[in-house]
Scaffold this motif. Structure first.
Motif, short mmCIF file in Angstrom:
data_model
loop_
_atom_site.label_atom_id
_atom_site.label_comp_id
_atom_site.label_asym_id
_atom_site.label_seq_id
_atom_site.Cartn_x
_atom_site.Cartn_y
_atom_site.Cartn_z
N ASP A 1 11.11 -16.05 -22.16
CA ASP A 1 10.44 -17.23 -22.71
C ASP A 1 9.40 -17.79 -21.74
N TYR B 1 6.34 -15.67 -22.03
CA TYR B 1 5.75 -15.92 -23.35
C TYR B 1 5.00 -17.25 -23.35
N SER B 2 5.60 -18.27 -22.72
CA SER B 2 4.92 -19.57 -22.63
C SER B 2 3.64 -19.45 -21.82
N ARG C 1 0.88 -17.82 -23.92
CA ARG C 1 0.43 -18.69 -25.01
C ARG C 1 -0.37 -19.89 -24.53
N SER C 2 -0.53 -20.02 -23.22
CA SER C 2 -1.26 -21.17 -22.67
C SER C 2 -2.56 -20.68 -22.04
N TRP D 1 1.42 -26.99 -16.16
CA TRP D 1 2.03 -26.03 -17.09
C TRP D 1 3.44 -25.65 -16.64
N ALA E 1 6.86 -25.86 -18.69
CA ALA E 1 7.60 -24.63 -18.97
C ALA E 1 9.04 -24.70 -18.50
N GLN F 1 11.91 -27.06 -24.59
CA GLN F 1 12.19 -25.70 -25.03
C GLN F 1 12.54 -25.66 -26.52
#
Length: 313
Positions: A20, A23-24, A27-28, A303, A307, A313
């Motif tokens: 995750d 992935y975060s 996606r940023s 960020w 995160a 989450q």
């Protein structure tokens, strides 16, 4: 047996890429761009001797006739062309920025590491031991919070410079700067670690460690510390940007890095002297580099905070 050992690292890498957290990150766009900028600047500073076309701090390679050469314009006397121009001493501005970033990054990383170690230690002790020890540590933290960090750093820097013999000022200036910035930034680490330690020390795994006869030091280092590091890493990332700015501020005021080891702040201070005489590039390019470095690290820390925040989450 060899197949298992060869596939194990790949599986761990695949697991990390599918996490995750990664992935975060993907996606940023802000985090990705900030990370790229930070890595480019850091690698440029680390490999400055290989990238820089000149050694700006080698007196034998300087030519005063190249002074005040505009960016990408041939010098009137020597005909040499410099990407970002030269300063009053004929030093290549691009090369001075690369070498100056090395000093700024080193001071920032070392100061944050020192502040983090000191703050984590005092925060663990205050939260776990409690009593008069906690009161003493936290009251000292509260007193320091009443003063701006930059003033505390200037005070510590001034006291250290007064104690150190004059002949050792230039050699010790960088280390004094690291200690001054570190001592001015430990409070935030201590307060966060203390709060997290107060929560963790009453949990079952800590009580089990006490029943097993583990000492206070072992419990704090091996049991509590790993569970309070997530917010510390976020604070450290954001503090790095603040430490770089603090170093640049002190150097700009003339109480930081010496002229023999100039940082980005020192280069900006030098460029200010020639701003109104038309040599704008001497101050512009170091300022843009400092802005890009501090802003990218700060955005990356923002960020990272989001995160690692379980509530998001």
């Amino acid at each position: 047996m060899s197949d298992q050992t060869s596939t194990a690292p790949q599986s761990r890498l695949a697991k990390a890429l599918d996490s995750d957290f990664f992935y975060s990150f993907r996606r940023s766009p802000v985090a990705v761009v900030s990370f790229i900028v930070v890595m480019l600047l850091v690698l440029s500073a680390v490999f400055a001797p290989l990238i820089a076309p000149y050694d700006p701090f080698d007196p034998g390679s300087l030519d005063l006739m190249n002074g005040f050469t505009a960016p990408m314009a041939p010098n009137d006397f020597t005909g040499d062309v410099f990407w970002l121009g030269t300063d009053d001493q004929g030093r290549d501005v691009f090369s001075t920025i690369l070498y100056g970033m090395r000093v700024s990054l080193f001071v920032g990383l070392a100061a944050v590491s020192f502040a983090m170690i000191l703050g984590i230690t005092l925060g663990l002790v205050a939260g776990y031991v409690g009593g008069w020890v906690e009161t003493l540590i936290m009251r000292a933290a509260d007193v320091q919070l009443t003063f701006p960090s930059i003033l505390v750093a200037m005070l510590i820097f001034g006291i250290a410079k007064g104690v150190i013999p004059i002949k050792h000022h230039d050699q010790m200036a960088i280390w004094v700067l690291i200690i001054a910035i570190g001592l001015s930034d430990w409070v935030q680490f201590a307060r966060v670690v203390r709060g997290a330690t107060l929560v963790e020390k009453d949990k079952e795994y800590v009580q089990a460690a006490r029943m097993m006869g583990r000492g206070r030091g072992i419990i704090m280092l091996r049991h509590i510390l790993p569970n309070v590091l997530s917010p510390v890493l976020v604070i450290a990332t954001i503090s790095l940007a603040l430490a770089i700015i603090a170093e640049a501020t002190l150097s700009f005021l003339g109480v930081g890095a010496p002229p023999t080891q100039p940082s980005l702040g020192t280069l900006i201070r030098i460029g200010q002297d020639f701003l109104f005489s038309g040599e704008w590039w001497i101050i512009l390019f170091p300022s843009v580099t400092l802005l890009a470095l501090a802003l990218s690290v700060n955005l990356l820390g923002d960020w990272l905070r989001d995160a690692l925040n379980p509530r998001l989450q």
